[in-house]
Design a protein around this motif. Sequence first.
Motif, PDB file in Angstrom:
ATOM      1  N   THR A 143       0.834  -1.274   0.171  1.00 21.05           N
ATOM      2  CA  THR A 143      -0.009  -0.027  -0.041  1.00 21.05           C
ATOM      3  C   THR A 143       0.727   1.174   0.079  1.00 21.05           C
ATOM      4  N   THR A 144       2.096   1.133   0.114  1.00 19.26           N
ATOM      5  CA  THR A 144       3.288   2.213   0.025  1.00 19.26           C
ATOM      6  C   THR A 144       4.202   2.184  -1.132  1.00 19.26           C
ATOM      7  N   ASP A 145       3.732   1.466  -2.194  1.00 19.80           N
ATOM      8  CA  ASP A 145       4.548   1.450  -3.384  1.00 19.80           C
ATOM      9  C   ASP A 145       6.138   0.819  -3.156  1.00 19.80           C
ATOM     10  N   ALA A 146       6.084   0.008  -2.198  1.00 19.86           N
ATOM     11  CA  ALA A 146       7.304  -0.499  -1.959  1.00 19.86           C
ATOM     12  C   ALA A 146       7.870  -1.352  -2.922  1.00 19.86           C
ATOM     13  N   ARG A 147       8.896  -1.616  -3.322  1.00 17.86           N
ATOM     14  CA  ARG A 147       9.658  -2.282  -4.527  1.00 17.86           C
ATOM     15  C   ARG A 147      10.329  -3.469  -4.304  1.00 17.86           C
ATOM     16  N   ILE A 148      10.275  -4.551  -5.069  1.00 15.55           N
ATOM     17  CA  ILE A 148      11.075  -5.684  -4.911  1.00 15.55           C
ATOM     18  C   ILE A 148      12.601  -5.682  -4.923  1.00 15.55           C
ATOM     19  N   GLY A 149      12.797  -4.762  -6.043  1.00 13.85           N
ATOM     20  CA  GLY A 149      14.375  -4.601  -6.464  1.00 13.85           C
ATOM     21  C   GLY A 149      15.166  -3.598  -5.322  1.00 13.85           C
ATOM     22  N   THR A 150      16.472  -3.537  -5.810  1.00 14.13           N
ATOM     23  CA  THR A 150      17.334  -3.191  -4.857  1.00 14.13           C
ATOM     24  C   THR A 150      16.991  -1.294  -4.734  1.00 14.13           C
ATOM     25  N   TYR A 151      17.213  -0.837  -3.780  1.00 17.99           N
ATOM     26  CA  TYR A 151      17.584   0.504  -3.594  1.00 17.99           C
ATOM     27  C   TYR A 151      18.706   1.355  -3.773  1.00 17.99           C
ATOM     28  N   LEU A 152      18.782   2.187  -4.480  1.00 11.49           N
ATOM     29  CA  LEU A 152      20.045   3.117  -4.216  1.00 11.49           C
ATOM     30  C   LEU A 152      19.903   4.200  -3.685  1.00 11.49           C
ATOM     31  N   ARG A 187      16.984   9.189 -12.858  1.00 11.75           N
ATOM     32  CA  ARG A 187      16.998  10.615 -12.102  1.00 11.75           C
ATOM     33  C   ARG A 187      16.775  10.149 -10.742  1.00 11.75           C
ATOM     34  N   ALA A 188      17.438  10.674  -9.871  1.00 10.12           N
ATOM     35  CA  ALA A 188      16.813  10.700  -8.419  1.00 10.12           C
ATOM     36  C   ALA A 188      15.491  10.939  -8.291  1.00 10.12           C
ATOM     37  N   SER A 189      15.004  10.313  -7.272  1.00  9.37           N
ATOM     38  CA  SER A 189      13.410  10.444  -6.796  1.00  9.37           C
ATOM     39  C   SER A 189      13.393  10.193  -5.469  1.00  9.37           C
ATOM     40  N   SER A 190      12.080  10.459  -4.871  1.00  5.02           N
ATOM     41  CA  SER A 190      11.728   9.910  -3.634  1.00  5.02           C
ATOM     42  C   SER A 190      11.130   8.604  -3.397  1.00  5.02           C
ATOM     43  N   PHE A 191      11.579   7.846  -2.333  1.00 12.64           N
ATOM     44  CA  PHE A 191      10.966   6.639  -1.856  1.00 12.64           C
ATOM     45  C   PHE A 191       9.707   6.810  -1.323  1.00 12.64           C
ATOM     46  N   PRO A 192       8.744   5.929  -1.199  1.00 11.35           N
ATOM     47  CA  PRO A 192       7.372   6.147  -0.526  1.00 11.35           C
ATOM     48  C   PRO A 192       7.757   6.390   0.845  1.00 11.35           C
ATOM     49  N   SER A 193       8.899   5.834   1.678  1.00  7.17           N
ATOM     50  CA  SER A 193       8.992   6.073   2.789  1.00  7.17           C
ATOM     51  C   SER A 193      10.600   5.712   3.137  1.00  7.17           C
ATOM     52  N   SER A 194      10.915   6.167   4.516  1.00  8.82           N
ATOM     53  CA  SER A 194      12.473   5.973   4.974  1.00  8.82           C
ATOM     54  C   SER A 194      12.614   4.454   5.308  1.00  8.82           C
ATOM     55  N   PHE A 195      13.837   4.190   5.131  1.00 10.31           N
ATOM     56  CA  PHE A 195      14.014   2.622   5.511  1.00 10.31           C
ATOM     57  C   PHE A 195      15.189   2.988   6.594  1.00 10.31           C
ATOM     58  N   ILE A 196      14.827   2.198   7.689  1.00 12.97           N
ATOM     59  CA  ILE A 196      15.966   2.154   9.025  1.00 12.97           C
ATOM     60  C   ILE A 196      17.178   1.742   8.735  1.00 12.97           C
ATOM     61  N   GLY A 197      17.995   2.815   9.086  1.00 10.22           N
ATOM     62  CA  GLY A 197      19.695   2.656   8.734  1.00 10.22           C
ATOM     63  C   GLY A 197      20.134   3.116   7.442  1.00 10.22           C
ATOM     64  N   MET A 198      19.194   3.482   6.334  1.00 10.83           N
ATOM     65  CA  MET A 198      19.725   4.105   5.154  1.00 10.83           C
ATOM     66  C   MET A 198      19.919   5.642   5.400  1.00 10.83           C
ATOM     67  N   TYR A 199      20.640   6.099   4.449  1.00  5.54           N
ATOM     68  CA  TYR A 199      20.937   7.596   4.416  1.00  5.54           C
ATOM     69  C   TYR A 199      19.600   8.465   4.448  1.00  5.54           C
ATOM     70  N   SER A 200      18.895   8.147   3.281  1.00 12.39           N
ATOM     71  CA  SER A 200      17.769   9.066   3.247  1.00 12.39           C
ATOM     72  C   SER A 200      16.533   8.264   2.281  1.00 12.39           C
ATOM     73  N   ASN A 201      15.526   8.721   1.971  1.00 15.82           N
ATOM     74  CA  ASN A 201      14.793   7.864   1.050  1.00 15.82           C
ATOM     75  C   ASN A 201      14.694   8.620  -0.514  1.00 15.82           C
TER      76      ASN A 201
END
Length: 266
Positions: A143-152, A187-201
Amino acid sequence: MQTMKLLFILLLTSNLFSNCSKDKVEKVDNGDTPAKKGFITGKILDPQGKPLAGVRVTASHSTWYNTTISGVTNDKGIYTLDMNGQPGGNWSLMAKYTTPTPYNGKTYVFELRSEDATPVTTPTEGIVRNMSWKLSGVVPGSTTDARIGTYLTYFSGVDVPDEELEFTLEPVGPLVDGSTGKTIVARASSFPSSFIGMYSNIGVKDIPTGRYKVSVHHVPPAGSPVKTIKLSVRGKGDYQNSVTVDPSQDPVYTNYTELELDLTEG
């Protein structure tokens, strides 16, 4: 004579039932997973559509604490969970696939979910939930557009709009599933939510898991100065024009890559 006739009828009936049973098994082998009364069943496939063996599937009761049923797929990718005698109510269903061979020295665990978002209840007539191991796409049921693939994601102390940062990721060797990857430019874009331990979303999302050579370029509006960008893997400190990275994995099996950017006037 009457006895011989009766034996012939019994033998013919037996053969008919035997053939019906055989046909049912063949349907399962071809990818059909029929519902089975009192059970949750399904088939799990890899990204190439082949049966995936050794995947652990777990059904967890949504109310009853620590009430779980689990099973493992066989060599045909089929799992069966016996729900007979289990408490009624809703169950969450999830599978975990661990890469049998380390990929570039790392073992990865992938969460698999069924595309069928219909609630799983204690089965009476039987429930079928098939799943697939995918390297990208929206997480089924998200419900938050979470993705299966890797996040950079990245960190930069320089005030450059994120949307002016363009990342290029070139595959180095096959992806984690053995397939051939494609170059990604995004291009860089925002993720739906922050991930614990990552720099940013903010960064690039849904990258098929694999090893990549990564570079970044500044793409400002026409007429604005272009900045030269170098980057480093988080904590390495050696800034270069490009870096080769393997994704890390957090405790909930989200794959991610973290970079540090050094921007100077070009």
